[in-house]
Design a protein around this motif. Structure first.
Motif, PDB file in Angstrom:
ATOM      1  N   MET A   1      38.713  48.419   4.729  1.00  0.00           N
ATOM      2  CA  MET A   1      38.670  48.248   3.283  1.00  0.00           C
ATOM      3  C   MET A   1      39.010  46.791   3.002  1.00  0.00           C
ATOM      4  SD  MET A   1      41.998  50.086   1.701  1.00  0.00           S
ATOM      5  CE  MET A   1      43.622  49.425   1.919  1.00  0.00           C
ATOM      6  N   VAL A   2      38.584  46.313   1.872  1.00  0.00           N
ATOM      7  CA  VAL A   2      38.817  44.936   1.468  1.00  0.00           C
ATOM      8  C   VAL A   2      39.834  44.955   0.340  1.00  0.00           C
ATOM      9  CG1 VAL A   2      37.749  42.854   0.515  1.00  0.00           C
ATOM     10  CG2 VAL A   2      36.458  44.309   2.100  1.00  0.00           C
ATOM     11  N   SER A   3      40.837  44.063   0.435  1.00  0.00           N
ATOM     12  CA  SER A   3      41.811  43.993  -0.656  1.00  0.00           C
ATOM     13  C   SER A   3      41.049  43.710  -1.948  1.00  0.00           C
ATOM     14  CB  SER A   3      42.849  42.913  -0.387  1.00  0.00           C
ATOM     15  OG  SER A   3      42.234  41.648  -0.275  1.00  0.00           O
ATOM     16  N   GLY A   4      41.542  44.256  -3.002  1.00  0.00           N
ATOM     17  CA  GLY A   4      40.780  44.141  -4.246  1.00  0.00           C
ATOM     18  C   GLY A   4      41.626  43.803  -5.439  1.00  0.00           C
ATOM     19  N   ARG A   5      41.430  44.553  -6.473  1.00  0.00           N
ATOM     20  CA  ARG A   5      42.057  44.331  -7.768  1.00  0.00           C
ATOM     21  C   ARG A   5      43.575  44.272  -7.631  1.00  0.00           C
ATOM     22  NH1 ARG A   5      42.906  48.028 -12.707  1.00  0.00           N
ATOM     23  NH2 ARG A   5      43.252  49.604 -11.129  1.00  0.00           N
ATOM     24  N   SER A   6      44.190  43.345  -8.341  1.00  0.00           N
ATOM     25  CA  SER A   6      45.649  43.207  -8.344  1.00  0.00           C
ATOM     26  C   SER A   6      46.213  43.784  -9.631  1.00  0.00           C
ATOM     27  CB  SER A   6      46.045  41.733  -8.240  1.00  0.00           C
ATOM     28  OG  SER A   6      45.659  41.206  -7.005  1.00  0.00           O
ATOM     29  N   LEU A   7      47.416  44.312  -9.533  1.00  0.00           N
ATOM     30  CA  LEU A   7      48.129  44.822 -10.704  1.00  0.00           C
ATOM     31  C   LEU A   7      49.368  43.971 -10.916  1.00  0.00           C
ATOM     32  CD1 LEU A   7      48.112  48.655  -9.909  1.00  0.00           C
ATOM     33  CD2 LEU A   7      46.601  47.429 -11.467  1.00  0.00           C
ATOM     34  N   ASN A   8      49.582  43.477 -12.124  1.00  0.00           N
ATOM     35  CA  ASN A   8      50.770  42.706 -12.429  1.00  0.00           C
ATOM     36  C   ASN A   8      51.791  43.652 -13.050  1.00  0.00           C
ATOM     37  OD1 ASN A   8      52.792  41.087 -13.450  1.00  0.00           O
ATOM     38  ND2 ASN A   8      51.393  39.479 -14.115  1.00  0.00           N
ATOM     39  N   LEU A   9      52.826  43.965 -12.277  1.00  0.00           N
ATOM     40  CA  LEU A   9      53.886  44.857 -12.748  1.00  0.00           C
ATOM     41  C   LEU A   9      55.228  44.140 -12.801  1.00  0.00           C
ATOM     42  CD1 LEU A   9      52.837  48.063 -10.771  1.00  0.00           C
ATOM     43  CD2 LEU A   9      52.345  47.491 -13.147  1.00  0.00           C
ATOM     44  N   ARG A  10      55.202  42.830 -12.998  1.00  0.00           N
ATOM     45  CA  ARG A  10      56.430  42.029 -13.043  1.00  0.00           C
ATOM     46  C   ARG A  10      57.431  42.577 -14.052  1.00  0.00           C
ATOM     47  NH1 ARG A  10      56.143  36.605 -10.749  1.00  0.00           N
ATOM     48  NH2 ARG A  10      57.925  36.044 -12.029  1.00  0.00           N
ATOM     49  N   ARG A  11      56.952  43.130 -15.141  1.00  0.00           N
ATOM     50  CA  ARG A  11      57.850  43.607 -16.200  1.00  0.00           C
ATOM     51  C   ARG A  11      58.779  44.717 -15.706  1.00  0.00           C
ATOM     52  NH1 ARG A  11      52.881  45.819 -16.991  1.00  0.00           N
ATOM     53  NH2 ARG A  11      52.758  48.052 -17.354  1.00  0.00           N
ATOM     54  N   HIS A  12      58.428  45.365 -14.590  1.00  0.00           N
ATOM     55  CA  HIS A  12      59.260  46.444 -14.052  1.00  0.00           C
ATOM     56  C   HIS A  12      60.284  45.952 -13.033  1.00  0.00           C
ATOM     57  CE1 HIS A  12      56.824  49.385 -16.081  1.00  0.00           C
ATOM     58  NE2 HIS A  12      55.727  48.972 -15.470  1.00  0.00           N
ATOM     59  N   PHE A  13      60.280  44.652 -12.713  1.00  0.00           N
ATOM     60  CA  PHE A  13      61.138  44.108 -11.681  1.00  0.00           C
ATOM     61  C   PHE A  13      62.332  43.375 -12.280  1.00  0.00           C
ATOM     62  CE2 PHE A  13      57.413  44.912  -9.285  1.00  0.00           C
ATOM     63  CZ  PHE A  13      57.785  44.972  -7.943  1.00  0.00           C
ATOM     64  N   ARG A  14      63.477  43.534 -11.640  1.00  0.00           N
ATOM     65  CA  ARG A  14      64.627  42.689 -11.954  1.00  0.00           C
ATOM     66  C   ARG A  14      64.363  41.332 -11.330  1.00  0.00           C
ATOM     67  NH1 ARG A  14      67.620  47.139  -9.657  1.00  0.00           N
ATOM     68  NH2 ARG A  14      68.223  45.678  -8.045  1.00  0.00           N
ATOM     69  N   PRO A  15      64.801  40.236 -11.938  1.00  0.00           N
ATOM     70  CA  PRO A  15      64.494  38.892 -11.424  1.00  0.00           C
ATOM     71  C   PRO A  15      64.815  38.701  -9.944  1.00  0.00           C
ATOM     72  CG  PRO A  15      65.479  38.722 -13.588  1.00  0.00           C
ATOM     73  CD  PRO A  15      65.555  40.177 -13.190  1.00  0.00           C
ATOM     74  N   GLY A  16      65.913  39.212  -9.470  1.00  0.00           N
ATOM     75  CA  GLY A  16      66.290  39.048  -8.063  1.00  0.00           C
ATOM     76  C   GLY A  16      65.479  39.879  -7.091  1.00  0.00           C
ATOM     77  N   MET A  17      64.652  40.772  -7.604  1.00  0.00           N
ATOM     78  CA  MET A  17      63.884  41.677  -6.738  1.00  0.00           C
ATOM     79  C   MET A  17      62.430  41.244  -6.588  1.00  0.00           C
ATOM     80  SD  MET A  17      66.225  43.688  -5.847  1.00  0.00           S
ATOM     81  CE  MET A  17      65.426  45.039  -5.019  1.00  0.00           C
ATOM     82  N   LEU A  18      62.022  40.142  -7.218  1.00  0.00           N
ATOM     83  CA  LEU A  18      60.662  39.658  -7.119  1.00  0.00           C
ATOM     84  C   LEU A  18      60.439  39.090  -5.754  1.00  0.00           C
ATOM     85  CD1 LEU A  18      60.211  38.041 -10.623  1.00  0.00           C
ATOM     86  CD2 LEU A  18      59.039  40.041  -9.767  1.00  0.00           C
TER      87      LEU A  18
END
Length: 185
Positions: A168-185
């Motif tokens: 399979m080829v990597s594809g569409r990305s999802l931006n879920l930054r809003r669910h992350f605490r700053p130190g967990m990025l």
């Protein structure tokens, strides 16, 4: 959401669910001999130092080159090299010069003697960090001592093996930054 109905699945094939990482090309060199192998069994183990664990079969020509030199380069190809990646994985470096056969550019590394593959999107120069699991499990733990990566694209289209010759080829990305605490990025 509803539960998904499932049936029994062969345990020998569970890797199809757990191998999300990209297929890579591992280049090695020892005493004037060099090789490239295709590998899908790797995992990030630590961030600092940057540790990557890799299973390399003792039956693979690269095994002894890497074990003896204690270093390699993990090269990350993109989808445009998919056919070459599959072909490299289906021939032996014992009787094939893979750089010449597949017209790949061997570039000098900064920290290791193994060559970089110029056509790959990223090259990770690695030195053996821990070899205690090699004899028992063919498991090498490498430290990435130098990394090189193309500036674009930010998210290259890498290939991921599903088994039975299917990728399979990597594809569409999802931006879920809003669910992350700053130190967990």
């Amino acid at each position: 959401m509803k539960p998904i109905r499932k049936t029994d699945f062969p345990v020998a094939e569970v890797r199809r669910f757990l191998e999300p990482g990209p297929v890579v090309l591992v280049s090695s060199a020892y005493k004037g001999e060099r090789n490239i192998m295709t590998m899908g069994w790797h995992t990030v183990m630590e961030f600092t130092p940057a540790l990557v664990g890799c299973v390399i079969s003792s039956g693979n020509h690269s095994f002894e080159l890497i074990r003896r030199s204690r270093q390699c380069v993990i090269n990350v190809p993109t989808v445009d090299l998919a056919s070459v990646v599959a072909q490299i994985g289906n021939c032996s470096g014992a009787d094939t010069d893979k750089f010449a056969t597949f017209k790949l550019t061997a570039e000098e590394a900064d920290e290791v003697k193994a060559p970089l593959i110029g056509e790959c999107n990223a090259n990770l120069e690695c030195k053996l960090h821990d070899g205690r699991l090699i004899d028992r499990y063919n498991f090498f733990i490498f430290e990435v001592v130098k990394a090189h990566a193309a500036r674009t694209p930010k998210y290259p289209k890498t290939i991921h093996y599903r088994g039975e010759g299917q990728f399979m080829v990597s594809g569409r990305s999802l931006n879920l930054r809003r669910h992350f605490r700053p130190g967990m990025l």
